[in-house]
Write an enzyme that holds these catalytic residues in place. Structure first.
Site, PDB file in Angstrom:
ATOM      1  N   ASP A  27      66.248 -29.508 -29.534  1.00 28.20           N
ATOM      2  CA  ASP A  27      64.939 -28.876 -29.725  1.00 28.20           C
ATOM      3  C   ASP A  27      65.186 -27.406 -30.029  1.00 28.20           C
ATOM      4  OD1 ASP A  27      61.923 -28.852 -29.422  1.00 28.20           O
ATOM      5  OD2 ASP A  27      62.502 -27.343 -27.956  1.00 28.20           O
TER       6      ASP A  27
ATOM      7  N   GLU B 192      64.210 -32.352 -34.926  1.00 27.05           N
ATOM      8  CA  GLU B 192      62.820 -32.420 -35.305  1.00 27.05           C
ATOM      9  C   GLU B 192      62.672 -31.779 -36.682  1.00 27.05           C
ATOM     10  OE1 GLU B 192      58.771 -31.871 -32.700  1.00 27.05           O
ATOM     11  OE2 GLU B 192      60.442 -30.525 -32.426  1.00 27.05           O
TER      12      GLU B 192
ATOM     13  N   ASP C 191      61.657 -27.297 -22.834  1.00 25.38           N
ATOM     14  CA  ASP C 191      62.421 -27.576 -24.053  1.00 25.38           C
ATOM     15  C   ASP C 191      63.383 -28.742 -23.881  1.00 25.38           C
ATOM     16  OD1 ASP C 191      61.121 -25.506 -25.310  1.00 25.38           O
ATOM     17  OD2 ASP C 191      62.613 -24.026 -24.704  1.00 25.38           O
TER      18      ASP C 191
END
Ligand SMILES: [Zn+2]
Length: 394
Positions: free
Chosen positions: A154, A238, A334
């Site tokens: 992340d 992502e 996170d």
């Protein structure tokens, strides 16, 4: 040189026409323009056709004689070390880095396609485009990597990256540190007489500042991505809409935006960690090492799901700790997102495997075993902190 100029002109014209008739995505392209002394980067490319017909040699393979060259000297003879390159018509140059990797690639059958000489601030660079035979480009992950399994990453502003293993890589914030120096120089330049010797001198210093910052950043990101690509067997990321995330909050004259200054600062922080760059680097490093990479949809609510029970809670951006109302779990925001990302990626991969129902599907799934952080992570606050890639203070 001529040939590369022609090629670039051809490409520019092609881009322009395709942009005009709408068959080219992205920004509108203008007509090709000539290079100028002020606007353009100093660079030229020597094409492979020119290379083979002329004397450009990296290092002759032959008996090791310890020929030494001074810059510009010797257009023939052996180069027996890893510190010189010979460019056609220009002579032999001492280079700062080692040419060892390049020489090895050539020994294994790589072929030089082109060579580009460019300048950034006050440094000159030479880069070679090498075509490698396909059989040597792909390898497989090591046993250690398979054992480590998959990792979810992340990317964030507070910390550069959070891993699903519980590790947090701090944000070095190079820009913040260099900002002061750059701003001071910019003020000094503004006070100078335009075109004066002093202003030229200061401008060169500013360029050097910017360039050094860029190198620092590139080095840090390279270390981070190399670490990821060589310690895990699969990586989940992502898909971030960088242009959308960093768009200005300024708005229009009739309808001015809110918190413009704050958004500008956030944009700078997002661009400072260059998420797009991280992805590009990971893509080729993973391909080199045979590591699987899965990018998940940008609308996947990675930060809102609970990584242990799967319930959804919306939490504001300012909250660093995720509290789950359903199962009572407490975890770093996170790290929670990173775990969600790796599970989502695993689900996507398994879905793809079952669709194709290939017999070797089971083997394909092997890299995607997920290892969660040890019990420490349950109370979230005790996440391990990895000292980011060495050599830089944050
Ligand atoms: Zn929960």
């Amino acid at each position: 040189m001529l040939r590369s100029g022609q090629k670039q002109y051809e490409q520019a014209l092609d881009n322009f026409f395709k942009s005009q008739n709408g068959s080219r995505a992205g920004q509108k392209m203008g007509k090709p323009r000539f290079k100028t002394k002020t606007r353009s980067t100093d660079s030229f490319t020597i094409d492979a056709v020119d290379i083979s017909s002329s004397t450009m040699i990296i290092r002759d393979i032959g008996p090791k004689d310890h020929a030494r060259y001074k810059t510009g000297e010797a257009s023939t003879g052996l180069i027996a070390d890893y510190r010189h390159v010979r460019l056609s018509h220009l002579g032999t140059f001492r280079v700062f880095g080692s040419t060892k990797v390049l020489v090895r690639q050539l020994d294994r059958g790589g072929r030089i396609k082109s060579c580009t000489v460019s300048r950034s601030a006050d440094r000159w660079y030479v880069s070679f485009l090498v075509e490698l035979p396909t059989e040597i480009t792909r390898s497989t992950p090591t046993k250690k990597q398979y054992k480590a399994g998959a990792v979810g990453v992340d990317l964030g502003v507070k910390s550069l990256a959070s891993l699903s293993t519980g590790e947090i890589i701090p944000n070095p914030r190079f820009l913040r540190t260099a900002d002061k120096k750059i701003k001071r120089l910019q003020r000094k330049i503004a006070r100078c007489q335009k075109g004066s010797k002093n202003s030229i001198r200061l401008k060169r210093r500013l360029a050097r500042c910017h360039h050094e910052l860029a190198l620092q950043r590139a080095g840090y990101l390279n270390e981070l991505t190399s670490m990821l690509a060589s310690s895990f067997s699969a990586i989940a990321l992502e898909d971030l809409n960088v242009a959308g995330m960093t768009s200005s909050a300024r708005g229009t004259v009739e309808n001015p935006g809110k918190n413009v200054k704050q958004k500008a600062g956030l944009n700078r922080s997002i661009l400072d960690i260059s998420p797009g760059r991280i992805r590009t680097l990971l893509e080729y490093k993973c391909a080199d090492r045979g590591v699987e990479m899965q990018v998940i949809d940008r609308f996947f609510p990675s930060s809102q799901l609970c990584s242990s029970c799967g319930s959804k809670t919306t939490i504001p951006l300012a909250k660093r700790i995720y509290h789950c109302d359903v199962c009572g779990g407490v975890i770093d925001r996170d790290v929670n997102a990173a775990i969600n990302i790796v599970y989502e990626a695993k689900r996507l991969v398994e879905q793809k495997c079952s669709e194709h129902s290939a017999p070797e599907g089971a083997e394909d799934k092997r890299p995607w075993s997920v290892h969660l952080p040890s019990t420490q992570y349950v109370d979230g606050l005790h996440t391990r902190k990895r000292q980011g890639p060495s050599g830089h203070s944050s």
